[in-house]
Design a protein around this motif. Structure first.
Motif, PDB file in Angstrom:
ATOM      1  N   ILE A  72      25.075 -22.988 -22.006  1.00  0.00           N
ATOM      2  CA  ILE A  72      24.809 -23.795 -23.195  1.00  0.00           C
ATOM      3  C   ILE A  72      23.355 -23.549 -23.553  1.00  0.00           C
ATOM      4  N   ARG A  73      23.123 -22.936 -24.713  1.00  0.00           N
ATOM      5  CA  ARG A  73      21.760 -22.528 -25.067  1.00  0.00           C
ATOM      6  C   ARG A  73      21.095 -23.481 -26.052  1.00  0.00           C
ATOM      7  N   HIS A  74      21.891 -24.270 -26.740  1.00  0.00           N
ATOM      8  CA  HIS A  74      21.337 -25.211 -27.717  1.00  0.00           C
ATOM      9  C   HIS A  74      22.163 -26.489 -27.692  1.00  0.00           C
ATOM     10  N   LEU A  75      21.468 -27.603 -27.831  1.00  0.00           N
ATOM     11  CA  LEU A  75      22.137 -28.895 -27.904  1.00  0.00           C
ATOM     12  C   LEU A  75      21.632 -29.644 -29.132  1.00  0.00           C
ATOM     13  N   PRO A  76      22.451 -30.507 -29.714  1.00  0.00           N
ATOM     14  CA  PRO A  76      22.032 -31.200 -30.935  1.00  0.00           C
ATOM     15  C   PRO A  76      21.202 -32.443 -30.670  1.00  0.00           C
ATOM     16  N   LEU A  77      20.507 -32.894 -31.710  1.00  0.00           N
ATOM     17  CA  LEU A  77      19.810 -34.196 -31.753  1.00  0.00           C
ATOM     18  C   LEU A  77      18.902 -34.392 -30.555  1.00  0.00           C
ATOM     19  N   PHE A  78      18.950 -35.599 -29.937  1.00  0.00           N
ATOM     20  CA  PHE A  78      18.010 -35.942 -28.872  1.00  0.00           C
ATOM     21  C   PHE A  78      18.320 -35.229 -27.558  1.00  0.00           C
ATOM     22  N   PHE A  79      19.444 -34.470 -27.490  1.00  0.00           N
ATOM     23  CA  PHE A  79      19.744 -33.684 -26.292  1.00  0.00           C
ATOM     24  C   PHE A  79      19.052 -32.319 -26.320  1.00  0.00           C
ATOM     25  N   SER A  80      18.436 -31.969 -27.450  1.00  0.00           N
ATOM     26  CA  SER A  80      17.937 -30.603 -27.646  1.00  0.00           C
ATOM     27  C   SER A  80      16.918 -30.189 -26.585  1.00  0.00           C
ATOM     28  N   GLY A  81      16.090 -31.133 -26.124  1.00  0.00           N
ATOM     29  CA  GLY A  81      15.058 -30.804 -25.144  1.00  0.00           C
ATOM     30  C   GLY A  81      15.611 -30.348 -23.812  1.00  0.00           C
ATOM     31  N   LEU A  82      16.855 -30.708 -23.493  1.00  0.00           N
ATOM     32  CA  LEU A  82      17.441 -30.352 -22.206  1.00  0.00           C
ATOM     33  C   LEU A  82      17.644 -28.851 -22.070  1.00  0.00           C
ATOM     34  N   ALA A  83      17.825 -28.161 -23.199  1.00  0.00           N
ATOM     35  CA  ALA A  83      18.052 -26.711 -23.164  1.00  0.00           C
ATOM     36  C   ALA A  83      16.897 -25.955 -23.808  1.00  0.00           C
ATOM     37  N   GLU A  84      15.701 -26.552 -23.759  1.00  0.00           N
ATOM     38  CA  GLU A  84      14.573 -25.943 -24.460  1.00  0.00           C
ATOM     39  C   GLU A  84      13.972 -24.765 -23.701  1.00  0.00           C
ATOM     40  N   PHE A  85      13.754 -24.921 -22.385  1.00  0.00           N
ATOM     41  CA  PHE A  85      13.087 -23.847 -21.638  1.00  0.00           C
ATOM     42  C   PHE A  85      14.033 -23.070 -20.735  1.00  0.00           C
ATOM     43  N   ARG A  86      15.267 -23.501 -20.651  1.00  0.00           N
ATOM     44  CA  ARG A  86      16.288 -22.781 -19.885  1.00  0.00           C
ATOM     45  C   ARG A  86      17.642 -23.104 -20.488  1.00  0.00           C
ATOM     46  N   SER A  87      18.565 -22.181 -20.363  1.00  0.00           N
ATOM     47  CA  SER A  87      19.947 -22.461 -20.757  1.00  0.00           C
ATOM     48  C   SER A  87      20.606 -23.277 -19.651  1.00  0.00           C
ATOM     49  N   LEU A  88      21.611 -24.039 -20.011  1.00  0.00           N
ATOM     50  CA  LEU A  88      22.315 -24.871 -19.038  1.00  0.00           C
ATOM     51  C   LEU A  88      23.674 -24.253 -18.715  1.00  0.00           C
ATOM     52  N   PRO A  89      24.148 -24.438 -17.485  1.00  0.00           N
ATOM     53  CA  PRO A  89      25.474 -23.896 -17.168  1.00  0.00           C
ATOM     54  C   PRO A  89      26.563 -24.749 -17.815  1.00  0.00           C
ATOM     55  N   THR A  90      27.648 -24.113 -18.159  1.00  0.00           N
ATOM     56  CA  THR A  90      28.782 -24.880 -18.680  1.00  0.00           C
ATOM     57  C   THR A  90      29.509 -25.552 -17.515  1.00  0.00           C
ATOM     58  N   ILE A  91      30.155 -26.635 -17.806  1.00  0.00           N
ATOM     59  CA  ILE A  91      31.002 -27.283 -16.809  1.00  0.00           C
ATOM     60  C   ILE A  91      32.330 -26.535 -16.791  1.00  0.00           C
ATOM     61  N   ALA A  92      32.801 -26.222 -15.598  1.00  0.00           N
ATOM     62  CA  ALA A  92      34.013 -25.399 -15.456  1.00  0.00           C
ATOM     63  C   ALA A  92      35.230 -26.114 -16.031  1.00  0.00           C
ATOM     64  N   GLU A  93      36.065 -25.340 -16.698  1.00  0.00           N
ATOM     65  CA  GLU A  93      37.310 -25.924 -17.221  1.00  0.00           C
ATOM     66  C   GLU A  93      38.183 -26.425 -16.076  1.00  0.00           C
ATOM     67  N   THR A  94      38.188 -25.673 -14.996  1.00  0.00           N
ATOM     68  CA  THR A  94      38.949 -26.077 -13.803  1.00  0.00           C
ATOM     69  C   THR A  94      37.986 -26.198 -12.633  1.00  0.00           C
ATOM     70  N   PRO A  95      37.716 -27.406 -12.158  1.00  0.00           N
ATOM     71  CA  PRO A  95      36.759 -27.566 -11.060  1.00  0.00           C
ATOM     72  C   PRO A  95      37.307 -26.993  -9.760  1.00  0.00           C
ATOM     73  N   LEU A  96      36.407 -26.828  -8.793  1.00  0.00           N
ATOM     74  CA  LEU A  96      36.800 -26.245  -7.510  1.00  0.00           C
ATOM     75  C   LEU A  96      37.895 -27.065  -6.843  1.00  0.00           C
ATOM     76  N   ARG A  97      37.823 -28.382  -6.929  1.00  0.00           N
ATOM     77  CA  ARG A  97      38.813 -29.236  -6.262  1.00  0.00           C
ATOM     78  C   ARG A  97      40.234 -28.949  -6.763  1.00  0.00           C
ATOM     79  N   ASP A  98      40.361 -28.459  -8.000  1.00  0.00           N
ATOM     80  CA  ASP A  98      41.675 -28.073  -8.509  1.00  0.00           C
ATOM     81  C   ASP A  98      42.011 -26.629  -8.133  1.00  0.00           C
ATOM     82  N   ARG A  99      41.004 -25.770  -8.124  1.00  0.00           N
ATOM     83  CA  ARG A  99      41.235 -24.357  -7.797  1.00  0.00           C
ATOM     84  C   ARG A  99      41.646 -24.174  -6.336  1.00  0.00           C
ATOM     85  N   VAL A 100      41.079 -25.027  -5.468  1.00  0.00           N
ATOM     86  CA  VAL A 100      41.368 -24.901  -4.035  1.00  0.00           C
ATOM     87  C   VAL A 100      42.872 -24.952  -3.772  1.00  0.00           C
TER      88      VAL A 100
END
Length: 711
Positions: free
Chosen positions: A427-455
């Motif tokens: 996630i490289r850009h976020l809207p409104l007041f969340f924008s600062g969270l991705a300002e100096f680094r990109s954020l990882p996406t949350i997996a569609e299928t978490p490990l607990r389901d993949r296991v």
């Protein structure tokens, strides 16, 4: 965080002179300190110092009485008080009684602690600092920014400007010339002063001796030339016997400035005659100012083992960016936060304690063996206990992290909500007041299928030996591929991996923010889940989580009085192991074979803070990567924090960002195409930084790289 505090951080970060001076010193210090300690058993030495100072803290009153008795028997006058105001009044009354007009001082943090200079000056006395650094900041009207080098934040050009105004002559920034000017200017004050005030590095109860350790001759002049010498000595400087001096003298210069020995070690035992033969007065003020109270505190008595070397400042990644005027009050850095909380008040440490990123470098180098990060966590706990959690903390810790089902449901919902902003796993850009969270680094996406389901979809051959896998939040919901790599490697060694669904947050976020009640409940929930299956190991591929399972569950439950769970916590701690240590053991036992033959891929390794400093693991992952055929290229400052620090990068992005940029540059300088690490939090920070820069360097967990090289 107040707006004023935030502005002070911004000003420091945008001061190239400050960050340049502190950065250069920090780099040089690490090298000179290592050289100074060559051939010395540092662990043995600091254990001895901790024993001496810790033992003294247990009997402060007894040692103070003995010191007073011995010093007075040798002609000194000893005044004991717990009040900073009483110290100032004693000195002022003495000055008035003896007709003192001019006071010269050598370096004394105890006098800074009680704000002695302005008090005496307001009463009409002239007070001159004679330590070069202290004189510089006195001329500048500033506070010390470092306990050993008070003017480290100033450039030679700034000093030249100050001296030029003082002597009314235009001076250049030639350092030998500036030192000569200082010597000439201060000499007149040494000769004319009626009173000299000093501190002391050590006070020996057995003989009533004061020990002063300095690099300039000014302290000897201050303590010998004036007819009255006043020494302000904090009770924590007391040691029982004369033989206790040696270990402290061995460590102090090496830890403070990387020197083998300071220029001057002065020992003063009793009153000595003045140069003209008249009787010299020696007044020793033993100052308490809550030190006895600290000694009675089961947690904070450890802080009295400090020998004031400031090595914790010298290696701190945050201090070297913002300096002591931001990260401190009178005393700076991590230890300064603790001393501020006690010598001043807990409330005054509220903002500066947040600056600690919990990397643990200070704990690693402290010659007094003080666990500074843990004491700062205790400050946070007490602040929460006194003032309660903020609304944000309550919502996050008590509302979400303490409720596993709600927490996991929110993460699953977020995996859907992120889709408009997700590209290529980031996630490289976020809207409104969340924008600062991705300002100096990109954020990882949350997996569609978490490990607990993949296991559930991974086919494992039933095996006699089992390992419970504790994934932690990031591997479970952001980096399930790391978890799959862990399972693949352990399966190859004949170990069946069990994933208890009841596992939840390890409690580190709550604990490090002082919310111990939430952290204790997280610990209990995980104990129920992780010990529900009989297994040889509980393995984690996140060092922060491993440290929580192996160490912090026990201390958190003890603090919260959850005694009924302590035996289970100890059982879990005994089984818990980090991924690389377990795999190294399996390889050494011949149960796991990695592909032999060197590849062309050059890999550099980043040490995560908890793995190296809490778990003491750093060689194992390197050896495994080399056994797997990777060319290992060591980076500069491989064990320096990447700036993640859990929620730190969200609270202080302006500090996290430059720490990250330094790390990224050090990685690039190796020429490696891949950087490995054992921490998913570090992967999040470093991979996000490289993605923001558009760099193609691979950022991988060690487990992923090893999974690629299984025979």
């Amino acid at each position: 965080m107040t707006e004023q505090f935030k502005q002070s951080i911004e000003q420091a970060l945008h001061n190239p002179n400050l960050t340049g001076a502190l950065g250069r010193f920090s780099e040089a210090y690490v090298i000179s300190r290592a050289k100074a300690y060559e051939g010395i058993d540092f662990e043995g030495l600091r254990s001895r110092i901790a024993e001496i100072k810790g033992g003294a803290a247990e009997r402060l009153e007894e040692l103070a009485q003995q010191f007073q008795r011995e010093a007075e028997a040798r002609g000194a006058k000893v005044f004991r008080t717990s009040s900073p105001q009483a110290v100032k009044e004693y000195i002022l009354n003495l000055a008035r009684e003896k007709g003192v007009k001019l006071v010269v001082k050598s370096k004394s943090m105890a006098s800074e602690e009680i704000h002695l200079n302005p008090y005496l000056e307001q009463a009409g006395l002239t007070v001159k600092e004679t330590d070069l650094g202290e004189w510089i900041i006195q001329l500048a009207g500033q506070k010390p920014s470092h306990m050993v080098m008070p003017a480290i934040h100033m450039t030679k050009e700034e000093v030249a400007d100050l001296f030029s105004k003082e002597v009314q002559e235009r001076l250049t920034s030639d350092i030998p010339r500036l030192v000569k000017v200082a010597r000439q200017e201060l000499r007149q004050y040494f000769l004319a002063a009626d009173m000299g005030i000093s501190g002391a590095n050590i006070a020996v109860a057995e003989t009533g001796t004061l020990v002063l350790v300095t690099n300039e001759g000014n302290a000897r002049l201050v303590t010998t030339l004036p007819r009255i010498h006043v020494a302000i000595v904090g009770l924590e400087k007391l040691v029982p016997s004369f033989t206790d001096i040696a270990p402290i003298l061995q460590a102090l210069p090496r830890s403070a400035t990387g020197q083998l020995l300071t220029s001057y070690v002065s020992m003063i035992t009793g009153s000595t005659p003045n140069p003209d033969g008249s009787g010299k007065e020696l007044h020793i003020i033993l100052m308490d100012n809550r030190r006895s109270e600290m000694a009675r505190d089961p947690k904070f008595k450890e802080a009295l083992q400090c020998i004031r070397c400031a090595s914790c400042l010298n290696v701190c990644p945050v201090y070297r960016l913002v300096g002591g005027h931001v990260f401190g009050h009178v005393y700076a850095g991590g230890i300064g936060t603790i001393l501020t909380a006690w010598f001043d008040e807990l409330k005054k440490s509220e903002e500066i304690q947040g600056l600690c990123i919990m990397c643990g470098r200070c704990r690693e180098v402290c010659p007094g063996k003080i666990d500074i990060p843990e004491l700062i966590v205790e400050i946070r706990r007490r602040l929460v206990k006194e003032e309660g959690q903020s609304l944000t903390q309550k919502a996050i810790f008590s509302g979400v992290l303490s409720n596993r089902r709600l927490f996991h449901s929110l993460l699953r919902a977020a995996s859907l909500a992120q889709k408009p902003f997700a590209r290529g796993g980031f996630i490289r850009h976020l809207p409104l007041f969340f924008s600062g969270l991705a300002e100096f680094r990109s954020l990882p996406t949350i997996a569609e299928t978490p490990l607990r389901d993949r296991v559930k979809q991974i086919k494992q051959t039933p095996a006699r030996e089992k390992a419970v896998f504790y994934a932690g939040c990031l591997i479970d919901f952001a980096y399930p591929q790391m978890g799959e790599a862990v399972i693949k490697v352990l399966n190859k060694a004949g170990i069946e991996v069990v994933f208890p669904e009841g596992q939840t947050c390890c409690g580190a976020p709550a604990r490090y923010n002082g919310a111990f009640e939430v952290a204790a409940q997280n610990a209990v929930d995980n104990l129920k889940a992780l010990l529900s299956t009989e297994a040889s190991y509980v393995v984690s591929a996140c060092p922060t989580c491993t440290a929580a399972l192996k160490h912090e569950f026990i201390s958190t439950l003890e603090t919260q009085g959850r005694q009924e769970w302590l035996s289970r916590a100890r059982e879990l701690a005994a089984k818990t192991v980090d991924f690389s240590s377990l795999v190294k053991k399996l390889v050494d036992e011949g149960r796991l074979t990695l592909l032999e033959g060197e590849t062309l891929e050059k890999v550099t390794y980043h040490d995560s803070c908890h793995l190296k400093r809490t778990l003491k693991v750093w060689q194992q992952p390197r050896e495994l990567l080399q056994k797997a055929g990777y060319q290992l290229a060591e980076m500069f400052e491989a064990d320096m924090c990447c700036g993640m620090g859990g929620s730190y990068s969200l609270k202080f992005p302006e500090i996290s960002a430059p720490i990250l940029q330094r790390k990224l540059q050090n990685i690039k300088n190796t020429g490696a195409t891949t950087v490995a690490m054992d921490c998913p939090g570090c992967v999040m920070q470093i991979a996000g930084g490289f993605d923001k820069q558009g760099e193609g360097i691979r950022v991988k967990h060690t487990a992923e790289l090893l999974a690629e090289k299984l025979k």
